[in-house]
Design a protein around this motif. Structure first.
Motif, mmCIF file in Angstrom:
data_model
loop_
_atom_site.group_PDB
_atom_site.id
_atom_site.type_symbol
_atom_site.label_atom_id
_atom_site.label_comp_id
_atom_site.label_asym_id
_atom_site.label_seq_id
_atom_site.Cartn_x
_atom_site.Cartn_y
_atom_site.Cartn_z
ATOM 1 N N ARG B 58 0.904 -1.220 0.028
ATOM 2 C CA ARG B 58 0.099 -0.028 0.003
ATOM 3 C C ARG B 58 0.969 1.160 0.075
ATOM 4 O O ARG B 58 1.705 1.261 0.891
ATOM 5 C CB ARG B 58 -0.938 0.140 1.295
ATOM 6 C CG ARG B 58 -2.050 -1.276 1.249
ATOM 7 C CD ARG B 58 -2.611 -1.140 2.846
ATOM 8 N NE ARG B 58 -3.263 0.002 3.129
ATOM 9 C CZ ARG B 58 -3.590 0.293 4.360
ATOM 10 N NH1 ARG B 58 -3.386 -0.511 5.181
ATOM 11 N NH2 ARG B 58 -4.353 1.233 4.609
ATOM 12 N N VAL B 59 0.486 2.190 -0.981
ATOM 13 C CA VAL B 59 1.418 3.403 -0.910
ATOM 14 C C VAL B 59 0.480 4.544 -0.833
ATOM 15 O O VAL B 59 -0.725 4.522 -1.216
ATOM 16 C CB VAL B 59 1.898 3.740 -2.476
ATOM 17 C CG1 VAL B 59 3.002 4.714 -2.382
ATOM 18 C CG2 VAL B 59 2.990 2.370 -2.632
ATOM 19 N N GLN B 60 0.769 5.353 0.167
ATOM 20 C CA GLN B 60 0.114 6.701 0.476
ATOM 21 C C GLN B 60 0.711 7.738 -0.524
ATOM 22 O O GLN B 60 1.774 7.933 -0.852
ATOM 23 C CB GLN B 60 0.106 7.212 1.758
ATOM 24 C CG GLN B 60 -0.845 8.213 1.977
ATOM 25 C CD GLN B 60 -0.505 8.834 3.303
ATOM 26 O OE1 GLN B 60 0.765 9.081 3.965
ATOM 27 N NE2 GLN B 60 -1.666 9.304 4.091
ATOM 28 N N PRO B 136 4.744 7.316 2.057
ATOM 29 C CA PRO B 136 4.684 6.270 3.100
ATOM 30 C C PRO B 136 4.213 4.976 2.479
ATOM 31 O O PRO B 136 3.252 4.938 1.677
ATOM 32 C CB PRO B 136 3.734 6.796 4.036
ATOM 33 C CG PRO B 136 3.857 8.359 3.640
ATOM 34 C CD PRO B 136 4.054 8.595 2.324
ATOM 35 N N ILE B 138 3.217 0.680 2.932
ATOM 36 C CA ILE B 138 3.204 -0.462 3.995
ATOM 37 C C ILE B 138 3.070 -1.879 3.389
ATOM 38 O O ILE B 138 2.405 -1.893 2.257
ATOM 39 C CB ILE B 138 1.825 -0.505 4.696
ATOM 40 C CG1 ILE B 138 1.823 0.979 5.431
ATOM 41 C CG2 ILE B 138 1.737 -1.677 5.570
ATOM 42 C CD1 ILE B 138 0.564 1.138 6.126
ATOM 43 N N ALA B 147 5.838 -1.260 8.185
ATOM 44 C CA ALA B 147 5.207 -0.019 7.891
ATOM 45 C C ALA B 147 6.533 0.934 7.638
ATOM 46 O O ALA B 147 7.174 1.355 8.552
ATOM 47 C CB ALA B 147 4.493 0.348 9.095
ATOM 48 N N ILE B 149 6.615 4.081 7.162
ATOM 49 C CA ILE B 149 6.019 5.376 7.195
ATOM 50 C C ILE B 149 6.788 6.404 8.010
ATOM 51 O O ILE B 149 6.177 7.617 8.097
ATOM 52 C CB ILE B 149 4.681 5.171 7.729
ATOM 53 C CG1 ILE B 149 4.565 4.693 9.267
ATOM 54 C CG2 ILE B 149 3.860 4.358 6.768
ATOM 55 C CD1 ILE B 149 3.366 4.376 9.789
ATOM 56 N N ASP B 150 7.913 6.283 8.527
ATOM 57 C CA ASP B 150 8.637 7.342 9.243
ATOM 58 C C ASP B 150 9.128 8.427 8.307
ATOM 59 O O ASP B 150 9.921 8.274 7.302
ATOM 60 C CB ASP B 150 9.895 6.633 9.766
ATOM 61 C CG ASP B 150 10.357 7.696 10.815
ATOM 62 O OD1 ASP B 150 11.217 7.100 11.800
ATOM 63 O OD2 ASP B 150 10.616 8.798 10.690
#
Lengths: 529, 173
Positions: B58-60, B136, B138, B147, B149-150
């Motif tokens: 999953r990519v934001q 970010p 996941i 994750a 996402i940092d």
């Protein structure tokens, strides 16, 4: 006459019930287990509330917050009671060091109090809070000592009239002590209120002092003691069978009164401690009450004196047995497992008491084994020595009673131990502009700890998040982060089985997973002693 | 002298060893893009979650990267989550106010032992600030996730979000 005494008893019983109802707002002897924020913590923002956890339910008596500029705010109305007190703080706290001073009453009637010091932003000098009157504590000790002496030599001596007719001087001494006891009951009740509220002696007549005092369990004790002294006074004055009945009732009520409050009576298991206190006090009353009349009787030779001594010698082993058994039971419960808490002031008082008692018992044994028989046989020398020995006993036990009155001010080791087990968690507060976390490290010392993490949004409302993990490090000492993932849900998370090997300043990085793609790492510090 | 060389060697070796995990991060193939330009993102997934195979990625898509189109991938189900943009962006004369916010490749199987790439493209708004831009990401596996996402940009970050550097573009687009 019999019907009179029965009626009298019914009347007194009703009066006692009435008093009990009057004093019914009695509550519990407590020790503070923990406070949040912990005293001495430096917070970044207003904590919103201060919570105090006790080992038993308490009633708040006085709660005030002293701001860095020394102004005090009464927060009693902002305090909710129970075993955990929550004090809601004003929203507009200034930066600097605040002092929350609290005072509560516990079930055994002893008020306890302390302060929680916390700083917002940075530590500043706070003006000293006005304390209670320094005279109250010594007066309270003197009052209690007078009360104990009056119990022994007033009610106790009066009760000896059931063993042998009281000689004239003993009768007057008993009456004097009963009057002292009656005043001491009132006096200590007032001081209890002053002590509870931290008010000066000049406030002795103000109604809140008395209502507060009646609100503590000592209120009932003082009421019942007062009633017992009154009954003994009337009994001594009246004489005859009615008087005798009043005295007997008084001698039952007095130990009952002490069993209603105090350190010992409220220790668990109460099924054991309350009867033990009753037996202990009843035994002591009988024993000590006999000393003055016996000494006086021995001064004169005669049938009366011999009869009294003979009967006393027959009964006293049972009384001493009861005193010893109940005393050992209570001491065992109060001291708890051996440890450094035995060296507390409570333990010191007990040690000196035991030392004095050893002397008293040595005297009593000597009296019994070496002097009683020759005295009864008419040996004038033995009688004189027995009398001197008894008077020495009176002096020694008076010292013991004065000493025991000092227990009023010392929590027993069992309470200290309870407090030590979970004492001093460390708190840390970390935040950024969006989210904040309150960390509670229990126990607040190096070694295995657990850390509770409460996540809040910027408005201090609980914030539901998807995950939390902690990284603790000591960069100054080159200690790399100890990382632990917290378990929990929503806003409440917990890290267990974490070991912080050293004290000192730990850097704590709290990583909070706000959403699938969003996490925040907030860093703060944690000062471990 | 020999001792200091030995020390230096140890230091270099240690540094190399410490920086090694960086190669195992989820990263973008192209590390730089101009503001206002079209960008083809090639997301490199070097490993699974521990030893587990990756089943979904999953990519934001953060604000400012618009007109996003992911590339379908054989063996994976491709879905997007769309929504309104906070701002509006000019796509060759058309104003875009909504679009892809998240890309999900799922129902796939990428064993830990293998490597794969996931591709999507879009345009960086000229209004973005130059500097680091994060996507970010996941990785989801059978019993957990990784994750990335940092977005703090911290050197020591355990799991940084894949990022590139945005630089000033040409004055006219």
């Amino acid at each position: 006459m019999v019907s009179f005494s029965r009626r009298g008893r019914v009347a007194v019983g009703l009066a006692w019930l009435f008093l009990l109802a009057f004093c019914a707002s009695a509550w519990a002897h407590a020790q503070l287990l923990e406070s949040a924020p912990v005293s001495g913590s430096i917070l970044r923002t207003n904590p919103g509330e201060v919570s105090l956890s006790f080992n038993e339910p308490v009633t708040p008596l006085a709660v005030s917050l002293i701001a860095p500029d020394g102004t005090a705010t009464d927060l009693l109305s902002a305090t909710s009671g129970g075993q955990n007190l929550n004090v809601t703080l004003p929203r507009d706290l200034t930066q600097g060091t605040h002092l929350l001073s609290w005072r509560v009453a516990s079930i055994d009637g002893h008020p306890i109090g302390a302060s929680v010091v916390f700083s917002i932003g940075s530590v500043t000098q706070t003006q000293a809070a006005p304390g209670g009157d320094p005279l109250v504590a010594p007066l309270l000790w003197a009052g209690k000592a007078a009360l104990f002496l009056a119990l022994a030599f007033g009610i106790g001596t009066a009760a000896f009239s059931r063993v042998a007719p009281l000689p004239k001087r003993s009768q007057s001494i008993a009456q004097a002590f009963v009057i002292i006891g009656l005043s001491a009951s009132l006096f200590t009740l007032c001081l209890q209120g002053l002590d509870a509220l931290g008010r000066p002696l000049t406030a002795a007549l103000s109604p809140p002092v008395w209502t507060t005092s009646m609100g503590t369990s000592y209120g009932i004790t003082a009421c019942v003691l007062g009633l017992a002294f009154l009954l003994s006074f009337l009994g001594l004055r009246r004489g005859g069978r009615a008087g005798a009945a009043l005295i007997v009732l008084s001698a039952i009520l007095a130990p009952l009164a002490l069993a209603l409050s105090g350190h010992a009576s409220t220790a668990a298991p109460q099924v054991l401690t309350r009867p033990a206190v009753f037996l202990h006090v009843a035994g002591i009353l009988f024993w000590l009450g006999a000393l003055i009349p016996l000494a006086e009787l021995l001064a004169t030779a005669g049938e009366e004196a011999d009869g009294a001594l003979r009967r006393f010698s027959r009964i006293i082993p049972f009384a001493v047995g009861a005193i010893l058994l109940s005393g050992i039971t209570l001491a065992a419960i109060q001291l708890g497992v051996p440890g450094p808490t035995w060296l507390s002031p409570y333990g010191a008082i007990l040690a000196v008491k035991l030392l004095l008692l050893l002397l008293v018992f040595a005297l009593a044994l000597y009296n019994r084994r070496s002097l009683t028989r020759p005295a009864l046989a008419g040996d004038a020398n033995a009688r004189r020595r027995l009398r001197a020995s008894i008077l020495a006993e009176v002096v020694l036990v008076s010292l013991v009673l004065g000493l025991v009155a000092g227990w009023r001010f010392t929590p027993p080791p069992r309470a200290l131990a309870e407090a030590a087990v979970v004492a001093d968690p460390i708190f840390a507060h970390v935040m950024d502009e969006k989210v904040m976390a309150m960390l509670t490290v229990t126990p607040g010392q190096p070694g295995p700890v657990s850390i509770a993490i409460d996540v809040m949004d910027a408005d201090m409302a609980p914030r539901s998040v998807q995950g939390v993990h902690l990284a603790l490090s000591q960069p100054a000492r080159g200690i790399q982060p100890i990382v632990q993932t917290a378990t929990g849900a929503e806003s409440t998370w917990q890290v267990n089985d974490l070991t912080l090997p050293f004290g000192g300043s730990w850097t704590v990085a709290v990583t909070i997973r706000l959403g699938a793609f969003e996490q925040r790492t907030i860093t703060g510090s944690l000062d471990l002693p | 002298m020999i001792r200091s060389f030995a020390r230096a060697a140890v230091a270099v070796a240690t540094l190399a060893a410490l920086s090694l995990p960086a190669f195992a991060h989820v990263t973008l193939e192209v590390q730089e893009a101009k503001l206002g330009s079209t960008y083809k993102a090639v997301l490199r997934i070097p490993h699974g979650c521990g030893t587990e195979a990756t089943n979904a990625v999953r990519v934001q898509i953060p604000e400012g990267f618009f007109n996003v189109k992911p590339m379908p991938k054989a063996g994976w189900t491709l879905e997007t989550v769309t929504g309104p943009y906070a701002g509006s962006y000019d796509n060759h004369g058309t104003t875009m106010t909504e679009g892809v916010k998240e890309i999900v490749w799922s129902d796939g199987n990428l064993p830990n032992e293998f490597y794969d790439e996931f591709v999507f493209r879009g345009t960086f708004a000229g209004t973005l600030e130059p500097g680091k831009f994060y996507f970010p990401t996941i990785q989801t596996c059978a019993s957990g996730e990784e994750a990335w996402i940092d977005v703090t940009g911290a050197e020591a970050a355990d799991m940084p979000a894949p990022s590139l550097t945005l630089v000033e573009g040409d004055a006219h687009h």
